[in-house]
Scaffold this motif. Structure first.
Motif, PDB file in Angstrom:
ATOM      1  N   PHE A  65      32.560  48.773  37.669  1.00 20.47           N
ATOM      2  CA  PHE A  65      33.754  48.781  36.828  1.00 20.47           C
ATOM      3  C   PHE A  65      34.965  49.313  37.589  1.00 20.47           C
ATOM      4  O   PHE A  65      35.966  49.682  36.989  1.00 20.47           O
ATOM      5  N   GLU A  66      34.868  49.309  38.905  1.00 21.89           N
ATOM      6  CA  GLU A  66      35.978  49.746  39.746  1.00 21.89           C
ATOM      7  C   GLU A  66      36.590  48.521  40.435  1.00 21.89           C
ATOM      8  O   GLU A  66      37.395  47.827  39.840  1.00 21.89           O
ATOM      9  N   LEU A  67      36.202  48.239  41.649  1.00 20.61           N
ATOM     10  CA  LEU A  67      36.728  47.090  42.390  1.00 20.61           C
ATOM     11  C   LEU A  67      36.525  45.764  41.640  1.00 20.61           C
ATOM     12  O   LEU A  67      37.419  44.915  41.644  1.00 20.61           O
ATOM     13  N   PRO A  68      35.389  45.551  40.960  1.00 16.05           N
ATOM     14  CA  PRO A  68      35.218  44.289  40.238  1.00 16.05           C
ATOM     15  C   PRO A  68      36.248  44.030  39.144  1.00 16.05           C
ATOM     16  O   PRO A  68      36.435  42.877  38.742  1.00 16.05           O
ATOM     17  N   LEU A  69      36.929  45.049  38.665  1.00 16.69           N
ATOM     18  CA  LEU A  69      38.006  44.800  37.703  1.00 16.69           C
ATOM     19  C   LEU A  69      39.081  43.918  38.325  1.00 16.69           C
ATOM     20  O   LEU A  69      39.585  42.992  37.682  1.00 16.69           O
ATOM     21  N   LEU A  70      39.412  44.207  39.581  1.00 13.49           N
ATOM     22  CA  LEU A  70      40.385  43.373  40.290  1.00 13.49           C
ATOM     23  C   LEU A  70      39.840  41.964  40.501  1.00 13.49           C
ATOM     24  O   LEU A  70      40.586  40.994  40.501  1.00 13.49           O
ATOM     25  N   PHE A  71      38.527  41.858  40.690  1.00  9.58           N
ATOM     26  CA  PHE A  71      37.892  40.554  40.856  1.00  9.58           C
ATOM     27  C   PHE A  71      38.051  39.704  39.603  1.00  9.58           C
ATOM     28  O   PHE A  71      38.487  38.552  39.669  1.00  9.58           O
ATOM     29  N   HIS A  72      37.716  40.275  38.456  1.00 13.17           N
ATOM     30  CA  HIS A  72      37.796  39.511  37.208  1.00 13.17           C
ATOM     31  C   HIS A  72      39.242  39.123  36.893  1.00 13.17           C
ATOM     32  O   HIS A  72      39.499  37.997  36.467  1.00 13.17           O
ATOM     33  N   ALA A  73      40.155  40.043  37.124  1.00 15.62           N
ATOM     34  CA  ALA A  73      41.571  39.727  36.889  1.00 15.62           C
ATOM     35  C   ALA A  73      42.015  38.586  37.797  1.00 15.62           C
ATOM     36  O   ALA A  73      42.686  37.644  37.345  1.00 15.62           O
ATOM     37  N   CYS A  74      41.623  38.648  39.054  1.00 17.83           N
ATOM     38  CA  CYS A  74      42.017  37.612  40.004  1.00 17.83           C
ATOM     39  C   CYS A  74      41.418  36.262  39.614  1.00 17.83           C
ATOM     40  O   CYS A  74      42.101  35.236  39.675  1.00 17.83           O
ATOM     41  N   CYS A  75      40.153  36.261  39.222  1.00 23.89           N
ATOM     42  CA  CYS A  75      39.504  35.009  38.818  1.00 23.89           C
ATOM     43  C   CYS A  75      40.257  34.352  37.660  1.00 23.89           C
ATOM     44  O   CYS A  75      40.489  33.142  37.667  1.00 23.89           O
ATOM     45  N   ILE A  76      40.631  35.143  36.686  1.00 18.46           N
ATOM     46  CA  ILE A  76      41.337  34.603  35.520  1.00 18.46           C
ATOM     47  C   ILE A  76      42.709  34.057  35.924  1.00 18.46           C
ATOM     48  O   ILE A  76      43.100  32.966  35.504  1.00 18.46           O
TER      49      ILE A  76
END
Length: 140
Positions: A65-76
């Motif tokens: 729930f740290e770096l992957p937050l940026l991942f999900h935002a970027c994917c969207i």
């Protein structure tokens, strides 16, 4: 491409989170049954109270729930700007593969010789996704 390829790495990451939650529950249950800790001690979630077997899983879960937050935002954003093409999808899968490998090392040996490079590779892949998005937006 069908248009939904960017969402599969996101689904794969959600699966990883569910796996880690299940592993955390299982390890905690085993520790309580073995008498190494009381279930009431998990209420406050103090790291000093938790045995290493479950603490490493808890820490690995927190990492999701740290770096992957940026991942999900970027994917969207990649999807909504139609920048979710092959380079972006490949980078997304690289990020997810490194997340799985990083989590595996974290909950098993927790050896930093392996964990650090896996984290770094995932970080670079995610940075690449954001750079790709920036380039896409700048050239659109």
């Amino acid at each position: 491409m069908t248009g939904y390829e960017m969402f599969w790495p996101m689904v794969a990451h959600a699966v990883l989170v569910f796996i880690l939650y299940a592993l955390l529950g299982w390890r905690r249950r085993v520790l309580v049954k073995a008498g190494r800790i009381q279930s009431s001690q998990f209420r406050e979630n103090h790291a000093t109270d938790e045995p290493a077997e479950s603490l490493v899983v808890r820490n690995s879960l927190a990492n999701q729930f740290e770096l992957p937050l940026l991942f999900h935002a970027c994917c969207i954003v990649l999807y909504t700007t139609q920048a979710d093409n092959l380079p972006a999808v490949i980078l997304a899968w690289i990020f997810i593969v490194t997340r799985y490998a990083h989590a595996f090392v974290h909950v098993t040996s927790n050896d930093m010789r392996y964990r650090s490079p896996l984290f770094a590779l995932g970080f670079v892949a995610l940075a690449g996704m954001w750079v790709w998005l920036g380039i896409w937006l700048a050239l659109s």
